[in-house]
Motif scaffolding. Structure first.
Motif, PDB file in Angstrom:
ATOM      1  N   VAL A 122     -39.501  -5.038  71.794  1.00 35.31           N
ATOM      2  CA  VAL A 122     -38.816  -6.540  72.435  1.00 35.31           C
ATOM      3  C   VAL A 122     -39.878  -7.383  72.310  1.00 35.31           C
ATOM      4  O   VAL A 122     -40.984  -7.472  73.216  1.00 35.31           O
ATOM      5  CB  VAL A 122     -38.235  -6.363  73.870  1.00 35.31           C
ATOM      6  N   LYS A 123     -39.574  -8.434  71.507  1.00 34.83           N
ATOM      7  CA  LYS A 123     -40.720  -9.462  71.351  1.00 34.83           C
ATOM      8  C   LYS A 123     -40.870 -10.256  72.405  1.00 34.83           C
ATOM      9  O   LYS A 123     -41.763 -10.918  72.814  1.00 34.83           O
ATOM     10  CB  LYS A 123     -40.461 -10.153  69.909  1.00 34.83           C
ATOM     11  N   GLY A 124     -39.561 -10.873  73.073  1.00 30.25           N
ATOM     12  CA  GLY A 124     -39.523 -11.706  74.084  1.00 30.25           C
ATOM     13  C   GLY A 124     -38.033 -11.862  74.565  1.00 30.25           C
ATOM     14  O   GLY A 124     -36.911 -11.102  74.089  1.00 30.25           O
ATOM     15  N   VAL A 125     -37.656 -12.737  75.538  1.00 30.47           N
ATOM     16  CA  VAL A 125     -36.295 -13.046  76.155  1.00 30.47           C
ATOM     17  C   VAL A 125     -36.150 -14.554  76.295  1.00 30.47           C
ATOM     18  O   VAL A 125     -37.138 -15.336  76.409  1.00 30.47           O
ATOM     19  CB  VAL A 125     -36.316 -12.119  77.700  1.00 30.47           C
ATOM     20  N   GLU A 126     -34.705 -14.610  76.327  1.00 30.46           N
ATOM     21  CA  GLU A 126     -34.413 -16.117  76.611  1.00 30.46           C
ATOM     22  C   GLU A 126     -34.419 -16.256  78.010  1.00 30.46           C
ATOM     23  O   GLU A 126     -33.487 -15.746  78.909  1.00 30.46           O
ATOM     24  CB  GLU A 126     -33.179 -16.373  75.928  1.00 30.46           C
ATOM     25  N   VAL A 127     -34.971 -17.345  78.580  1.00 29.36           N
ATOM     26  CA  VAL A 127     -35.040 -17.632  80.145  1.00 29.36           C
ATOM     27  C   VAL A 127     -34.663 -19.214  80.310  1.00 29.36           C
ATOM     28  O   VAL A 127     -35.494 -19.989  79.693  1.00 29.36           O
ATOM     29  CB  VAL A 127     -36.300 -17.379  80.875  1.00 29.36           C
ATOM     30  N   GLY A 128     -33.699 -19.455  80.803  1.00 25.30           N
ATOM     31  CA  GLY A 128     -33.132 -20.754  81.118  1.00 25.30           C
ATOM     32  C   GLY A 128     -32.887 -21.459  79.789  1.00 25.30           C
ATOM     33  O   GLY A 128     -33.276 -22.769  79.756  1.00 25.30           O
ATOM     34  N   GLY A 129     -32.608 -20.858  78.693  1.00 24.69           N
ATOM     35  CA  GLY A 129     -32.272 -21.611  77.494  1.00 24.69           C
ATOM     36  C   GLY A 129     -33.509 -21.843  76.589  1.00 24.69           C
ATOM     37  O   GLY A 129     -33.668 -22.237  75.471  1.00 24.69           O
ATOM     38  N   GLN A 130     -34.740 -21.002  76.932  1.00 24.44           N
ATOM     39  CA  GLN A 130     -35.982 -21.087  76.520  1.00 24.44           C
ATOM     40  C   GLN A 130     -36.477 -19.836  75.956  1.00 24.44           C
ATOM     41  O   GLN A 130     -36.217 -18.912  76.778  1.00 24.44           O
ATOM     42  CB  GLN A 130     -37.216 -21.682  77.347  1.00 24.44           C
ATOM     43  N   TRP A 131     -37.017 -19.729  74.924  1.00 21.78           N
ATOM     44  CA  TRP A 131     -37.662 -18.419  74.077  1.00 21.78           C
ATOM     45  C   TRP A 131     -38.881 -18.065  74.763  1.00 21.78           C
ATOM     46  O   TRP A 131     -39.864 -19.069  74.590  1.00 21.78           O
ATOM     47  CB  TRP A 131     -37.635 -18.432  72.845  1.00 21.78           C
ATOM     48  N   CYS A 132     -39.126 -17.107  75.391  1.00 17.94           N
ATOM     49  CA  CYS A 132     -40.419 -16.656  76.204  1.00 17.94           C
ATOM     50  C   CYS A 132     -41.046 -15.336  75.641  1.00 17.94           C
ATOM     51  O   CYS A 132     -40.148 -14.296  75.575  1.00 17.94           O
ATOM     52  CB  CYS A 132     -40.131 -16.564  77.651  1.00 17.94           C
ATOM     53  N   GLU A 133     -42.161 -15.276  75.410  1.00 12.24           N
ATOM     54  CA  GLU A 133     -42.801 -14.088  75.005  1.00 12.24           C
ATOM     55  C   GLU A 133     -43.811 -13.758  75.698  1.00 12.24           C
ATOM     56  O   GLU A 133     -44.514 -12.738  75.528  1.00 12.24           O
ATOM     57  CB  GLU A 133     -43.169 -14.153  73.495  1.00 12.24           C
ATOM     58  N   GLU A 134     -44.040 -14.256  76.893  1.00 11.30           N
ATOM     59  CA  GLU A 134     -45.010 -13.859  77.750  1.00 11.30           C
ATOM     60  C   GLU A 134     -44.850 -12.535  78.495  1.00 11.30           C
ATOM     61  O   GLU A 134     -43.729 -12.281  78.950  1.00 11.30           O
ATOM     62  CB  GLU A 134     -45.142 -15.010  79.046  1.00 11.30           C
ATOM     63  N   PRO A 135     -45.494 -11.553  78.409  1.00  9.22           N
ATOM     64  CA  PRO A 135     -45.186  -9.918  78.816  1.00  9.22           C
ATOM     65  C   PRO A 135     -44.859 -10.161  80.287  1.00  9.22           C
ATOM     66  O   PRO A 135     -44.066  -9.240  80.481  1.00  9.22           O
ATOM     67  CB  PRO A 135     -46.877  -9.617  78.681  1.00  9.22           C
ATOM     68  N   SER A 136     -45.574 -10.681  81.131  1.00  5.07           N
ATOM     69  CA  SER A 136     -45.158 -10.546  82.464  1.00  5.07           C
ATOM     70  C   SER A 136     -43.699 -11.159  82.642  1.00  5.07           C
ATOM     71  O   SER A 136     -43.069 -10.700  83.576  1.00  5.07           O
ATOM     72  CB  SER A 136     -46.122 -11.565  83.353  1.00  5.07           C
ATOM     73  N   THR A 137     -43.258 -12.483  82.063  1.00  4.51           N
ATOM     74  CA  THR A 137     -41.959 -12.951  82.299  1.00  4.51           C
ATOM     75  C   THR A 137     -41.034 -11.792  81.752  1.00  4.51           C
ATOM     76  O   THR A 137     -40.032 -11.718  82.128  1.00  4.51           O
ATOM     77  CB  THR A 137     -42.145 -14.268  81.362  1.00  4.51           C
ATOM     78  N   VAL A 138     -41.236 -11.101  80.553  1.00  5.39           N
ATOM     79  CA  VAL A 138     -40.481 -10.416  79.664  1.00  5.39           C
ATOM     80  C   VAL A 138     -40.101  -9.240  80.822  1.00  5.39           C
ATOM     81  O   VAL A 138     -38.977  -8.693  80.991  1.00  5.39           O
ATOM     82  CB  VAL A 138     -40.983  -9.718  78.496  1.00  5.39           C
ATOM     83  N   ARG A 139     -41.246  -8.789  81.444  1.00  9.48           N
ATOM     84  CA  ARG A 139     -41.118  -7.579  82.269  1.00  9.48           C
ATOM     85  C   ARG A 139     -40.163  -7.888  83.392  1.00  9.48           C
ATOM     86  O   ARG A 139     -39.245  -7.081  83.943  1.00  9.48           O
ATOM     87  CB  ARG A 139     -42.449  -7.126  82.735  1.00  9.48           C
ATOM     88  N   SER A 140     -40.316  -8.961  84.103  1.00  6.84           N
ATOM     89  CA  SER A 140     -39.579  -9.450  85.217  1.00  6.84           C
ATOM     90  C   SER A 140     -38.118  -9.661  84.732  1.00  6.84           C
ATOM     91  O   SER A 140     -37.363  -9.237  85.620  1.00  6.84           O
ATOM     92  CB  SER A 140     -40.417 -10.726  85.870  1.00  6.84           C
ATOM     93  N   GLU A 141     -38.023 -10.184  83.758  1.00  9.29           N
ATOM     94  CA  GLU A 141     -36.575 -10.495  83.301  1.00  9.29           C
ATOM     95  C   GLU A 141     -35.935  -9.199  82.995  1.00  9.29           C
ATOM     96  O   GLU A 141     -34.661  -9.183  83.438  1.00  9.29           O
ATOM     97  CB  GLU A 141     -36.754 -11.252  82.318  1.00  9.29           C
TER      98      GLU A 141
END
Length: 240
Positions: A122-141
């Motif tokens: 999983v390279k990243g996730v979409e948070v609030g309409g923005q693509w994010c690849e920060e590992p900590s943000t991906v884990r929390s989401e």
């Protein structure tokens, strides 16, 4: 050759053990046959190509005679058959390689694992309409998503009061415990993909289908024992 060898084996023990011993003996005989009769396919292909090249060079100088034309036609047929055998051999070796090295710490296993990880990463996730690849943000989401999906409530709302479960009839029950027939076993085998193998023993279901007429007695006997005991004896690998 397979039929002659199969009927010549004298084995002792229960049906599953006898079938296992026969398959083991047959595998050894097939290795000898493969070396002495089948031969090295790549060397065979090289020899055919060289002979075709000689005939082609001769054809450039002068017209080929009828015997040479027939010889070249025969060589082309042998070349196509050899290519088909090589493709089949590569397919079998690839399957055997996975069975042999797939679950051990080898270069083959690690390369397969690395490719699978890259494919499933999983390279990243979409948070609030923005693509994010920060590992900590991906884990929390990811944690938040599964927390919401599998959150339980106080009352699941499942009630089985008054539910009448279906029951099988005595005839159906009798059909479940009756011994397997030859037709049932054959139908089950023929519904399976021929290239599939129940284990890394080198014998796929195409072997069973092609040799059914002279191995069916051993297969039926083994299945009858399995049906009676309801379990596989220790140290015996079932092949069907």
């Amino acid at each position: 050759m397979v039929e002659d060898r199969w009927v010549s084996y004298v084995t002792q023990g229960i049906a599953l053990q006898k079938m296992k011993v026969k398959l083991k003996c047959l595998k050894g005989d097939l290795k000898i046959w493969n070396r002495d009769v089948y031969g090295n396919l790549h060397k065979t292909k090289e020899g055919i190509l060289k002979e075709i090249e000689v005939l082609d060079c001769k054809d450039c100088v002068e017209d080929l005679m009828d015997p040479d034309k027939l010889r070249r036609y025969d060589l082309v047929g042998k070349l196509l058959l050899t290519d088909k055998k090589i493709d089949s051999l590569i397919c079998q070796k690839a399957r055997a390689c996975w069975f042999k090295n797939g679950d051990s710490c080898t270069k083959f296993y690690n390369s397969s694992l690395r490719w699978r990880r890259l494919r499933n990463e999983v390279k990243g996730v979409e948070v609030g309409g923005q693509w994010c690849e920060e590992p900590s943000t991906v884990r929390s989401e990811a944690k938040r998503f599964f927390d919401n999906r599998f959150k339980a409530t106080q009352d699941f709302g499942v009630r089985l009061n008054g539910v009448e479960f279906e029951k099988i009839t005595p005839d159906d029950n009798k059909g479940l415990i009756v011994e397997f027939t030859v037709e049932e076993i054959r139908e089950a085998v023929w519904h399976c993909e021929g290239s599939k193998s129940p284990g890394p023993d080198g014998f796929n279901l195409n072997f069973v289908k092609k040799c059914w007429e002279f191995i069916k007695e051993d297969v039926v006997e083994a299945m009858a024992l399995f049906h009676k005991t309801g379990a596989i004896p220790r140290g015996v690998m079932p092949h069907l």
